[in-house]
Scaffold this motif. Structure first.
Motif, PDB file in Angstrom:
ATOM      1  N   GLU A 236      94.396  49.290 -56.160  1.00 49.13           N
ATOM      2  CA  GLU A 236      93.865  47.982 -55.757  1.00 49.13           C
ATOM      3  C   GLU A 236      94.639  46.880 -56.464  1.00 49.13           C
ATOM      4  O   GLU A 236      94.764  46.888 -57.688  1.00 49.13           O
ATOM      5  CB  GLU A 236      92.374  47.822 -56.084  1.00 49.13           C
ATOM      6  N   ALA A 237      95.132  45.937 -55.665  1.00 53.50           N
ATOM      7  CA  ALA A 237      95.712  44.692 -56.179  1.00 53.50           C
ATOM      8  C   ALA A 237      95.689  43.684 -55.043  1.00 53.50           C
ATOM      9  O   ALA A 237      96.106  44.005 -53.925  1.00 53.50           O
ATOM     10  CB  ALA A 237      97.140  44.918 -56.666  1.00 53.50           C
ATOM     11  N   GLY A 238      95.184  42.497 -55.299  1.00 53.86           N
ATOM     12  CA  GLY A 238      95.100  41.514 -54.227  1.00 53.86           C
ATOM     13  C   GLY A 238      94.715  40.135 -54.737  1.00 53.86           C
ATOM     14  O   GLY A 238      94.588  39.913 -55.951  1.00 53.86           O
ATOM     15  N   TRP A 239      94.522  39.211 -53.783  1.00 51.00           N
ATOM     16  CA  TRP A 239      94.187  37.824 -54.122  1.00 51.00           C
ATOM     17  C   TRP A 239      93.207  37.292 -53.087  1.00 51.00           C
ATOM     18  O   TRP A 239      93.520  37.255 -51.892  1.00 51.00           O
ATOM     19  CB  TRP A 239      95.450  36.967 -54.125  1.00 51.00           C
ATOM     20  N   THR A 240      92.020  36.892 -53.538  1.00 49.80           N
ATOM     21  CA  THR A 240      91.028  36.352 -52.620  1.00 49.80           C
ATOM     22  C   THR A 240      91.426  34.952 -52.149  1.00 49.80           C
ATOM     23  O   THR A 240      92.245  34.280 -52.791  1.00 49.80           O
ATOM     24  CB  THR A 240      89.634  36.335 -53.266  1.00 49.80           C
ATOM     25  N   THR A 241      90.837  34.521 -51.038  1.00 43.53           N
ATOM     26  CA  THR A 241      91.213  33.219 -50.469  1.00 43.53           C
ATOM     27  C   THR A 241      90.102  32.175 -50.567  1.00 43.53           C
ATOM     28  O   THR A 241      90.299  31.027 -50.183  1.00 43.53           O
ATOM     29  CB  THR A 241      91.636  33.382 -48.994  1.00 43.53           C
ATOM     30  N   PHE A 242      88.925  32.558 -51.065  1.00 45.36           N
ATOM     31  CA  PHE A 242      87.834  31.611 -51.299  1.00 45.36           C
ATOM     32  C   PHE A 242      87.117  31.994 -52.586  1.00 45.36           C
ATOM     33  O   PHE A 242      87.082  33.161 -52.970  1.00 45.36           O
ATOM     34  CB  PHE A 242      86.808  31.618 -50.163  1.00 45.36           C
ATOM     35  N   SER A 243      86.525  31.011 -53.232  1.00 43.97           N
ATOM     36  CA  SER A 243      85.655  31.276 -54.374  1.00 43.97           C
ATOM     37  C   SER A 243      84.643  30.143 -54.511  1.00 43.97           C
ATOM     38  O   SER A 243      84.977  28.975 -54.296  1.00 43.97           O
ATOM     39  CB  SER A 243      86.452  31.404 -55.674  1.00 43.97           C
ATOM     40  N   GLU A 273     109.598  51.198 -56.375  1.00 44.29           N
ATOM     41  CA  GLU A 273     109.057  52.433 -55.797  1.00 44.29           C
ATOM     42  C   GLU A 273     107.709  52.815 -56.426  1.00 44.29           C
ATOM     43  O   GLU A 273     107.480  53.958 -56.828  1.00 44.29           O
ATOM     44  CB  GLU A 273     110.067  53.573 -55.918  1.00 44.29           C
ATOM     45  N   VAL A 274     106.820  51.837 -56.493  1.00 43.50           N
ATOM     46  CA  VAL A 274     105.458  52.051 -56.973  1.00 43.50           C
ATOM     47  C   VAL A 274     104.526  52.022 -55.765  1.00 43.50           C
ATOM     48  O   VAL A 274     104.464  51.015 -55.053  1.00 43.50           O
ATOM     49  CB  VAL A 274     105.037  50.959 -57.975  1.00 43.50           C
ATOM     50  N   LEU A 275     103.839  53.113 -55.509  1.00 41.18           N
ATOM     51  CA  LEU A 275     102.883  53.139 -54.404  1.00 41.18           C
ATOM     52  C   LEU A 275     101.725  52.208 -54.757  1.00 41.18           C
ATOM     53  O   LEU A 275     101.015  52.430 -55.740  1.00 41.18           O
ATOM     54  CB  LEU A 275     102.377  54.560 -54.153  1.00 41.18           C
ATOM     55  N   THR A 276     101.538  51.158 -53.944  1.00 42.91           N
ATOM     56  CA  THR A 276     100.556  50.113 -54.237  1.00 42.91           C
ATOM     57  C   THR A 276      99.695  49.853 -53.011  1.00 42.91           C
ATOM     58  O   THR A 276     100.210  49.476 -51.950  1.00 42.91           O
ATOM     59  CB  THR A 276     101.260  48.806 -54.656  1.00 42.91           C
ATOM     60  N   PHE A 277      98.379  50.033 -53.160  1.00 44.99           N
ATOM     61  CA  PHE A 277      97.429  49.743 -52.098  1.00 44.99           C
ATOM     62  C   PHE A 277      96.953  48.301 -52.243  1.00 44.99           C
ATOM     63  O   PHE A 277      96.272  47.956 -53.214  1.00 44.99           O
ATOM     64  CB  PHE A 277      96.219  50.687 -52.172  1.00 44.99           C
ATOM     65  N   VAL A 278      97.312  47.471 -51.278  1.00 42.90           N
ATOM     66  CA  VAL A 278      96.871  46.083 -51.279  1.00 42.90           C
ATOM     67  C   VAL A 278      95.377  46.043 -50.967  1.00 42.90           C
ATOM     68  O   VAL A 278      94.881  46.742 -50.093  1.00 42.90           O
ATOM     69  CB  VAL A 278      97.647  45.269 -50.228  1.00 42.90           C
ATOM     70  N   PHE A 279      94.661  45.200 -51.688  1.00 45.91           N
ATOM     71  CA  PHE A 279      93.242  44.989 -51.433  1.00 45.91           C
ATOM     72  C   PHE A 279      93.078  43.621 -50.791  1.00 45.91           C
ATOM     73  O   PHE A 279      93.353  42.612 -51.427  1.00 45.91           O
ATOM     74  CB  PHE A 279      92.452  45.049 -52.741  1.00 45.91           C
ATOM     75  N   GLU A 280      92.662  43.547 -49.554  1.00 45.85           N
ATOM     76  CA  GLU A 280      92.321  44.616 -48.645  1.00 45.85           C
ATOM     77  C   GLU A 280      92.677  44.189 -47.240  1.00 45.85           C
ATOM     78  O   GLU A 280      93.197  43.080 -47.040  1.00 45.85           O
ATOM     79  CB  GLU A 280      90.826  44.952 -48.735  1.00 45.85           C
ATOM     80  N   ALA A 281      92.394  44.989 -46.241  1.00 49.58           N
ATOM     81  CA  ALA A 281      92.797  44.680 -44.872  1.00 49.58           C
ATOM     82  C   ALA A 281      92.026  43.502 -44.280  1.00 49.58           C
ATOM     83  O   ALA A 281      92.617  42.508 -43.839  1.00 49.58           O
ATOM     84  CB  ALA A 281      92.638  45.921 -43.995  1.00 49.58           C
ATOM     85  N   PHE A 282      90.692  43.580 -44.253  1.00 45.79           N
ATOM     86  CA  PHE A 282      89.857  42.597 -43.560  1.00 45.79           C
ATOM     87  C   PHE A 282      88.777  42.032 -44.487  1.00 45.79           C
ATOM     88  O   PHE A 282      88.242  42.750 -45.336  1.00 45.79           O
ATOM     89  CB  PHE A 282      89.180  43.236 -42.341  1.00 45.79           C
ATOM     90  N   ASP A 283      88.435  40.776 -44.289  1.00 48.86           N
ATOM     91  CA  ASP A 283      87.289  40.189 -44.988  1.00 48.86           C
ATOM     92  C   ASP A 283      86.021  40.977 -44.641  1.00 48.86           C
ATOM     93  O   ASP A 283      85.863  41.464 -43.517  1.00 48.86           O
ATOM     94  CB  ASP A 283      87.091  38.735 -44.564  1.00 48.86           C
ATOM     95  N   PHE A 302      93.309  39.707 -43.216  1.00 45.04           N
ATOM     96  CA  PHE A 302      92.817  39.236 -41.925  1.00 45.04           C
ATOM     97  C   PHE A 302      91.370  38.772 -42.113  1.00 45.04           C
ATOM     98  O   PHE A 302      90.629  39.327 -42.928  1.00 45.04           O
ATOM     99  CB  PHE A 302      92.848  40.355 -40.882  1.00 45.04           C
ATOM    100  N   LYS A 303      90.970  37.767 -41.342  1.00 48.19           N
ATOM    101  CA  LYS A 303      89.597  37.295 -41.387  1.00 48.19           C
ATOM    102  C   LYS A 303      88.674  38.294 -40.705  1.00 48.19           C
ATOM    103  O   LYS A 303      89.131  39.232 -40.054  1.00 48.19           O
ATOM    104  CB  LYS A 303      89.501  35.923 -40.718  1.00 48.19           C
ATOM    105  N   VAL A 304      87.380  38.084 -40.836  1.00 49.54           N
ATOM    106  CA  VAL A 304      86.420  39.036 -40.272  1.00 49.54           C
ATOM    107  C   VAL A 304      86.518  39.098 -38.749  1.00 49.54           C
ATOM    108  O   VAL A 304      86.198  40.132 -38.145  1.00 49.54           O
ATOM    109  CB  VAL A 304      84.983  38.698 -40.735  1.00 49.54           C
ATOM    110  N   ASP A 305      87.005  38.037 -38.115  1.00 47.63           N
ATOM    111  CA  ASP A 305      87.193  38.058 -36.661  1.00 47.63           C
ATOM    112  C   ASP A 305      88.528  38.698 -36.270  1.00 47.63           C
ATOM    113  O   ASP A 305      88.913  38.707 -35.107  1.00 47.63           O
ATOM    114  CB  ASP A 305      87.070  36.658 -36.063  1.00 47.63           C
ATOM    115  N   ARG A 306      89.241  39.233 -37.253  1.00 47.36           N
ATOM    116  CA  ARG A 306      90.516  39.946 -37.086  1.00 47.36           C
ATOM    117  C   ARG A 306      91.696  39.018 -36.833  1.00 47.36           C
ATOM    118  O   ARG A 306      92.797  39.480 -36.537  1.00 47.36           O
ATOM    119  CB  ARG A 306      90.444  41.005 -35.994  1.00 47.36           C
ATOM    120  N   SER A 307      91.500  37.735 -36.956  1.00 48.15           N
ATOM    121  CA  SER A 307      92.637  36.819 -36.878  1.00 48.15           C
ATOM    122  C   SER A 307      93.392  36.861 -38.203  1.00 48.15           C
ATOM    123  O   SER A 307      92.791  37.025 -39.268  1.00 48.15           O
ATOM    124  CB  SER A 307      92.175  35.400 -36.570  1.00 48.15           C
ATOM    125  N   PRO A 308      94.718  36.724 -38.168  1.00 52.64           N
ATOM    126  CA  PRO A 308      95.501  36.845 -39.404  1.00 52.64           C
ATOM    127  C   PRO A 308      95.389  35.617 -40.288  1.00 52.64           C
ATOM    128  O   PRO A 308      95.348  34.484 -39.796  1.00 52.64           O
ATOM    129  CB  PRO A 308      96.931  37.010 -38.881  1.00 52.64           C
TER     130      PRO A 308
END
Length: 320
Positions: A236-243, A273-283, A302-308
Motif C-alpha cells: 500500500e502506498a498512495g495519496w488521498t484527494t480530500f481531507s 524493480e520494487v513491486l508496489t501496489f498503489v492504494f487504491e483503484a476507486f474511491d 478513479f472517483k466512485v462513479d468510475r470517472s478518472p
C-alpha cells in the motif's frame, strides 16, 4: 537504475516466481454498498476490471468475502490477464485500548473472532487451491499488529495463521502491515513469511508532497536493509484527494498532489524493480466517518462513479 539490493531482490523474485509489474489495490464497493452487506454485482466488477486491465497486471484483494469470490470468477470467466494477491481479513483477538476509533471487545467476542479468523484462513486456502493460476500470493492479514489498529491480533497468532496457509496452499505467503512494526514487533514473523509486505503513507505522517517520495524510499529501505535475505514488497502506498482536516491537513491533498506522488512512485518502483501496489483503484464512500470529506473515502485514482481523477485522465489522454 536498480536499487542497491536489486541483485538479492532478483534472486528472491525468481525463487518466488514474483515478477515486477504494475500493481493496484482493488475494492469495488460503490454508493450504497459495503462489506458484509451489499456487494458489487458480477457486471459491476467486470466493468471495473475492464477499466483496470490496460494499466495494471497485479491486483490486491483484502479478504475472502463474496466480493473477492466474484472478482476471481470474473477474471477466470472473462479470461482477464490479472494476477491476484489474496488476503484473509482477521479480526481482533486482543483488546487495543489505545485505538482512538474503537478496539475494545468482550472476551466472548474475542473468542468468536478467533473462530472466524480460522475460518477465513481456511477459506483463503480453499480459494488459493481453486484458482492457482490467478492467485500468485497469499496474505495472512492486514494491519492487525500496528499500535493503532482496531482489530489487533498478537504476532503469535499471525505466525500460526502463516503456518496454516503454508501447509495448505502452494503460493508464497506474506503479511501486510505498516513498515514500522517490521522493524521491531514483527521480527519473529520475518522467518515465517516468504516475503515481507509493507505499507507507507507519507501524507499520514505529515509529510508534504515535496518530501513524500524520499520518505517512501526511506520506509522501504529501512525494512529492506534490516532483512536483506527477504524480498520486500510495498502493498500500500498512495495519496488521498480530500481531507476534512482530521489527521491530514486539507491543504496537503488534492488531485494535483496525487498526480505528483503517483508518477514519482511508479517511476521509482519501475526503475528500482520494487513491486508496489498503489492504494487504491476507486474511491469508496462506505469508509470512515459520514463526513463526505473523510480522507479514507478518497484514495482512489478513479472517483466512485468510475470517472478518472487528474492522474488517470492524463494517462488515458497520453495513451490515445
Amino acid at each position: 537504475m536498480p536499487n542497491e539490493l536489486n541483485q538479492q531482490e532478483m534472486t528472491y523474485t525468481k525463487e518466488l516466481a514474483i515478477k515486477p509489474g504494475k500493481a493496484i489495490c482493488y475494492s469495488g464497493f460503490r454508493e450504497g454498498q459495503r462489506p458484509g452487506d451489499v456487494f458489487p454485482s458480477y457486471e459491476e466488477i467486470k466493468e471495473d476490471l475492464l477499466i483496470l486491465q490496460n494499466e495494471w497486471q497485479y491486483l490486491r484483494l483484502y479478504d475472502c468475502d463474496k466480493h473477492s469470490e466474484i472478482v476471481l470468477e470474473v477474471i477466470e470467466k472473462e479470461n482477464l490477464d490479472f494476477k491476484v494477491m489474496l488476503g484473509a481479513y482477521i479480526g481482533a483477538e486482543a483488546n487495543n485500548y489505545g485505538c482512538p476509533w474503537g478496539g475494545s471487545f468482550s472476551e466472548e467476542q474475542l473468542e468468536i473472532n478467533k473462530v472466524s479468523n480460522e475460518n477465513q484462513i481456511k477459506k483463503l486456502i480453499g480459494l488459493a487451491n481453486q484458482y492457482p493460476d490467478i492467485i500468485f500470493s497469499l496474505s495472512a492479514g492486514n494491519e492487525a499488529c500496528v499500535d493503532w489498529t482496531d482489530h489487533y491480533v498478537p504476532v503469535e497468532s499471525v505466525i500460526n495463521y502463516v503456518r496454516m496457509i503454508k501447509k495448505g496452499a502452494k503460493q508464497p505467503v506474506t503479511f501486510c502491515e505498516n513498515y514500522l512494526p517490521w522493524l521491531g514487533k514483527l521480527q519473529d514473523l520475518v522467518d515465517e513469511v516468504d516475503f515481507i509486505s509493507i505499507h507507507t503513507y507519507p501524507v499520514w505522517e505529515y509529510k508534504n508532497i515535496h518530501e513524500a517520495m524520499e520518505y517512501t524510499k526511506e520506509n522501504y529501505f529501512s525494512v529492506a536493509r534490516k532483512y536483506p535475505h527477504k524480498l520486500v514488497v510495498i502493498t500500500e502506498a498512495g495519496w488521498t484527494t480530500f481531507s476534512n482536516g482530521k489527521g491530514i491537513c486539507s491543504s496537503n491533498v488534492s488531485e494535483e498532489h496525487q498526480d505528483i506522488y503517483y508518477n514519482d512512485l511508479t517511476f521509482w518502483s519501475e526503475d528500482d524493480e520494487v513491486l508496489t501496489f498503489v492504494f487504491e483503484a476507486f474511491d469508496e464512500p462506505w469508509k470512515g466517518s459520514p463526513d463526505m470529506h473523510e480522507p479514507e473515502k478518497h484514495w482512489g485514482l478513479f472517483k466512485v462513479d468510475r470517472s478518472p481523477k487528474l492522474v488517470m485522465a492524463k494517462n488515458l489522454a497520453s495513451s490515445c
